[in-house]
Enzyme design. Sequence first.
Site, PDB file in Angstrom:
ATOM      1  N   ILE A  49      -2.905  10.542  11.896  1.00 20.08           N
ATOM      2  CA  ILE A  49      -1.868  11.011  10.962  1.00 20.08           C
ATOM      3  C   ILE A  49      -2.566  11.665   9.771  1.00 20.08           C
ATOM      4  O   ILE A  49      -3.594  11.170   9.296  1.00 20.08           O
ATOM      5  CB  ILE A  49      -1.003   9.813  10.470  1.00 20.08           C
ATOM      6  CG1 ILE A  49      -0.459   8.980  11.657  1.00 20.08           C
ATOM      7  CG2 ILE A  49       0.132  10.287   9.560  1.00 20.08           C
ATOM      8  CD1 ILE A  49       0.484   9.688  12.604  1.00 20.08           C
TER       9      ILE A  49
ATOM     10  N   VAL B  69      -3.406  -7.395  -1.356  1.00 19.31           N
ATOM     11  CA  VAL B  69      -2.858  -8.182  -0.238  1.00 19.31           C
ATOM     12  C   VAL B  69      -3.894  -9.115   0.392  1.00 19.31           C
ATOM     13  O   VAL B  69      -3.541 -10.032   1.121  1.00 19.31           O
ATOM     14  CB  VAL B  69      -2.206  -7.294   0.853  1.00 19.31           C
ATOM     15  CG1 VAL B  69      -1.012  -6.528   0.311  1.00 19.31           C
ATOM     16  CG2 VAL B  69      -3.214  -6.382   1.526  1.00 19.31           C
TER      17      VAL B  69
ATOM     18  N   ALA C 140     -10.625  -4.474  15.633  1.00 13.39           N
ATOM     19  CA  ALA C 140     -10.372  -5.916  15.727  1.00 13.39           C
ATOM     20  C   ALA C 140      -9.203  -6.296  14.820  1.00 13.39           C
ATOM     21  O   ALA C 140      -8.324  -7.080  15.201  1.00 13.39           O
ATOM     22  CB  ALA C 140     -11.626  -6.692  15.330  1.00 13.39           C
TER      23      ALA C 140
ATOM     24  N   GLY D  32       0.822  -1.218   0.000  1.00 11.08           N
ATOM     25  CA  GLY D  32       0.000   0.000   0.000  1.00 11.08           C
ATOM     26  C   GLY D  32       0.848   1.257   0.000  1.00 11.08           C
ATOM     27  O   GLY D  32       0.592   2.195   0.753  1.00 11.08           O
TER      28      GLY D  32
ATOM     29  N   TYR E 262     -12.233  -2.348  12.273  1.00  6.17           N
ATOM     30  CA  TYR E 262     -10.859  -1.832  12.158  1.00  6.17           C
ATOM     31  C   TYR E 262     -10.070  -2.116  13.445  1.00  6.17           C
ATOM     32  O   TYR E 262      -8.915  -2.573  13.399  1.00  6.17           O
ATOM     33  CB  TYR E 262     -10.943  -0.334  11.880  1.00  6.17           C
ATOM     34  CG  TYR E 262      -9.627   0.360  11.627  1.00  6.17           C
ATOM     35  CD1 TYR E 262      -8.955   0.221  10.410  1.00  6.17           C
ATOM     36  CD2 TYR E 262      -9.057   1.182  12.590  1.00  6.17           C
ATOM     37  CE1 TYR E 262      -7.760   0.877  10.175  1.00  6.17           C
ATOM     38  CE2 TYR E 262      -7.857   1.845  12.363  1.00  6.17           C
ATOM     39  CZ  TYR E 262      -7.213   1.691  11.154  1.00  6.17           C
ATOM     40  OH  TYR E 262      -6.023   2.343  10.923  1.00  6.17           O
TER      41      TYR E 262
ATOM     42  N   LYS F  69      -6.729  -4.404  13.812  1.00 11.02           N
ATOM     43  CA  LYS F  69      -5.453  -3.846  14.280  1.00 11.02           C
ATOM     44  C   LYS F  69      -4.994  -4.521  15.581  1.00 11.02           C
ATOM     45  O   LYS F  69      -3.792  -4.717  15.793  1.00 11.02           O
ATOM     46  CB  LYS F  69      -5.575  -2.325  14.461  1.00 11.02           C
ATOM     47  CG  LYS F  69      -5.790  -1.579  13.147  1.00 11.02           C
ATOM     48  CD  LYS F  69      -4.622  -1.755  12.188  1.00 11.02           C
ATOM     49  CE  LYS F  69      -4.769  -0.954  10.910  1.00 11.02           C
ATOM     50  NZ  LYS F  69      -3.620  -1.122  10.002  1.00 11.02           N
TER      51      LYS F  69
ATOM     52  N   ARG G 184       0.481   5.913  -1.655  1.00 12.27           N
ATOM     53  CA  ARG G 184       0.150   7.227  -1.043  1.00 12.27           C
ATOM     54  C   ARG G 184       0.301   7.146   0.483  1.00 12.27           C
ATOM     55  O   ARG G 184       0.576   6.079   1.041  1.00 12.27           O
ATOM     56  CB  ARG G 184      -1.273   7.632  -1.409  1.00 12.27           C
ATOM     57  CG  ARG G 184      -2.320   6.731  -0.790  1.00 12.27           C
ATOM     58  CD  ARG G 184      -3.725   7.188  -1.146  1.00 12.27           C
ATOM     59  NE  ARG G 184      -4.678   6.591  -0.238  1.00 12.27           N
ATOM     60  CZ  ARG G 184      -5.916   6.252  -0.570  1.00 12.27           C
ATOM     61  NH1 ARG G 184      -6.346   6.456  -1.802  1.00 12.27           N
ATOM     62  NH2 ARG G 184      -6.731   5.733   0.319  1.00 12.27           N
TER      63      ARG G 184
ATOM     64  N   SER H 260      -2.399   0.290  15.035  1.00 15.21           N
ATOM     65  CA  SER H 260      -3.052   1.593  15.216  1.00 15.21           C
ATOM     66  C   SER H 260      -3.341   1.779  16.694  1.00 15.21           C
ATOM     67  O   SER H 260      -3.537   0.794  17.415  1.00 15.21           O
ATOM     68  CB  SER H 260      -4.377   1.630  14.445  1.00 15.21           C
ATOM     69  OG  SER H 260      -5.157   2.735  14.865  1.00 15.21           O
TER      70      SER H 260
HETATM   71  P1  NAI Z   1      -4.372   5.534   2.927  1.00  9.65           P
HETATM   72  O1  NAI Z   1      -5.796   5.143   2.741  1.00  9.65           O
HETATM   73  O2  NAI Z   1      -3.955   6.902   2.555  1.00  9.65           O
HETATM   74  O3  NAI Z   1      -3.423   4.485   2.170  1.00  9.65           O
HETATM   75  C1  NAI Z   1      -3.619   3.117   2.264  1.00  9.65           C
HETATM   76  C2  NAI Z   1      -2.851   2.430   1.171  1.00  9.65           C
HETATM   77  O4  NAI Z   1      -3.144   1.030   1.192  1.00  9.65           O
HETATM   78  C3  NAI Z   1      -3.246   2.933  -0.208  1.00  9.65           C
HETATM   79  O5  NAI Z   1      -2.063   3.070  -0.986  1.00  9.65           O
HETATM   80  C4  NAI Z   1      -4.124   1.824  -0.748  1.00  9.65           C
HETATM   81  O6  NAI Z   1      -4.110   1.746  -2.158  1.00  9.65           O
HETATM   82  C5  NAI Z   1      -3.464   0.613  -0.124  1.00  9.65           C
HETATM   83  N1  NAI Z   1      -4.341  -0.548  -0.081  1.00  9.65           N
HETATM   84  C6  NAI Z   1      -5.609  -0.610   0.389  1.00  9.65           C
HETATM   85  N2  NAI Z   1      -6.103  -1.847   0.228  1.00  9.65           N
HETATM   86  C7  NAI Z   1      -5.115  -2.583  -0.349  1.00  9.65           C
HETATM   87  C8  NAI Z   1      -5.021  -3.936  -0.761  1.00  9.65           C
HETATM   88  N3  NAI Z   1      -6.053  -4.779  -0.617  1.00  9.65           N
HETATM   89  N4  NAI Z   1      -3.855  -4.373  -1.314  1.00  9.65           N
HETATM   90  C9  NAI Z   1      -2.822  -3.527  -1.478  1.00  9.65           C
HETATM   91  N5  NAI Z   1      -2.860  -2.232  -1.114  1.00  9.65           N
HETATM   92  C10 NAI Z   1      -4.001  -1.766  -0.555  1.00  9.65           C
HETATM   93  O7  NAI Z   1      -4.058   5.210   4.427  1.00  9.65           O
HETATM   94  P2  NAI Z   1      -2.870   5.711   5.395  1.00  9.65           P
HETATM   95  O8  NAI Z   1      -3.458   6.696   6.294  1.00  9.65           O
HETATM   96  O9  NAI Z   1      -1.652   6.014   4.646  1.00  9.65           O
HETATM   97  O10 NAI Z   1      -2.692   4.367   6.241  1.00  9.65           O
HETATM   98  C11 NAI Z   1      -1.634   3.443   6.051  1.00  9.65           C
HETATM   99  C12 NAI Z   1      -1.681   2.427   7.174  1.00  9.65           C
HETATM  100  O11 NAI Z   1      -1.571   3.090   8.425  1.00  9.65           O
HETATM  101  C13 NAI Z   1      -2.998   1.643   7.222  1.00  9.65           C
HETATM  102  O12 NAI Z   1      -2.734   0.310   7.616  1.00  9.65           O
HETATM  103  C14 NAI Z   1      -3.779   2.354   8.314  1.00  9.65           C
HETATM  104  O13 NAI Z   1      -4.719   1.509   8.922  1.00  9.65           O
HETATM  105  C15 NAI Z   1      -2.662   2.739   9.257  1.00  9.65           C
HETATM  106  N6  NAI Z   1      -2.992   3.825  10.151  1.00  9.65           N
HETATM  107  C16 NAI Z   1      -3.304   5.080   9.670  1.00  9.65           C
HETATM  108  C17 NAI Z   1      -3.624   6.087  10.548  1.00  9.65           C
HETATM  109  C18 NAI Z   1      -3.949   7.480  10.099  1.00  9.65           C
HETATM  110  O14 NAI Z   1      -4.322   8.298  10.952  1.00  9.65           O
HETATM  111  N7  NAI Z   1      -3.845   7.823   8.840  1.00  9.65           N
HETATM  112  C19 NAI Z   1      -3.649   5.848  12.000  1.00  9.65           C
HETATM  113  C20 NAI Z   1      -3.305   4.520  12.392  1.00  9.65           C
HETATM  114  C21 NAI Z   1      -2.994   3.551  11.480  1.00  9.65           C
END
Ligand code: NAI
Length: 246
Positions: free
Chosen positions: A187, A63, A156, A11, A154, A158, A14, A141
């Site tokens: 974030i 994934v 569960a 992922g 979510y 994490k 972005r 998270s």
């Molecule tokens: P985002 O939504 O901006 O990016 C998520 C990325 O995962 C994207 O590039 C998307 O294309 C990719 N993705 C989604 N489903 C996928 C799949 N089935 N196979 C491959 N790629 C896939 O999210 P962000 O904020 O960058 O989050 C990244 C990680 O950090 C996530 O696991 C999220 O749960 C975690 N996180 C984010 C927080 C926040 O405040 N933004 C807080 C805590 C955890």
Amino acid sequence: MIEKRVALVTGASRGIGRAIALRLAEDGCFVIINYRGAKEKAEEVKAEIENRGGEVMLYPCDVADFEACGAMFQDVIQTIGRIDVLVNNAGIVKDGLLMAMKEEDFSKVVDVNLKGTFHCIRHAARQMIRQRSGRIVNMASVVGIQGNAGQANYAASKAGIIGLTKAAARELAGRGITVNAVAPGFIETDMTAALSEKVRAGAIEHIPLGSFGQPEDVAEAVAFLASEKAGYITGQVLSVDGGMAM
Ligand code: NAI
């Protein structure tokens, strides 16, 4: 074959994944950017890394698909020869109150976040065991530690990632592989961009450092855990949350 350390970030088109890919490239890793559908965005990250003199490859794969993850790691190992760092970052949300949550929304979030993490560990660890070294960093998270109303699926997924991290850390320690988790708070990414001003203000009240974090804050913690210097740390959850969970 590549001489550098090889890191795969899921992922990474972005948000936090993108920041991690850039940061690991800066540390001298050959980076594999996994993404699902956002080819253009992934190409932009690739170009950004190449412009800074880094080496990078794109690999699209969902994934949540066990077989597709297997093929991805097989291809990577055949073409590049090794895998040193796996960052399980891909994640989604499908928020809703428990009593209104559809079964498919619970399953989908668990399939991508938790099972996706298992799928990649399962396939990457085979090669890391051969190499007798490796670093795995999983994205948990603050919600997996504290829970959050409206995010039962979510939370569960994490919390599951935290258990998976600790079990994998115990199983793989004897093979020179460390497995840790990073637990971000709020974030600034697309995932949190949808929050209303009211929700943001309410969230900030619970953050001792008084603001949302940046993707680079999380990337820094991941880069440390992924580095050779973090070799005596395994099974840990490092919070990057401005002090929310303590
Ligand atoms: P985002 O939504 O901006 O990016 C998520 C990325 O995962 C994207 O590039 C998307 O294309 C990719 N993705 C989604 N489903 C996928 C799949 N089935 N196979 C491959 N790629 C896939 O999210 P962000 O904020 O960058 O989050 C990244 C990680 O950090 C996530 O696991 C999220 O749960 C975690 N996180 C984010 C927080 C926040 O405040 N933004 C807080 C805590 C955890």
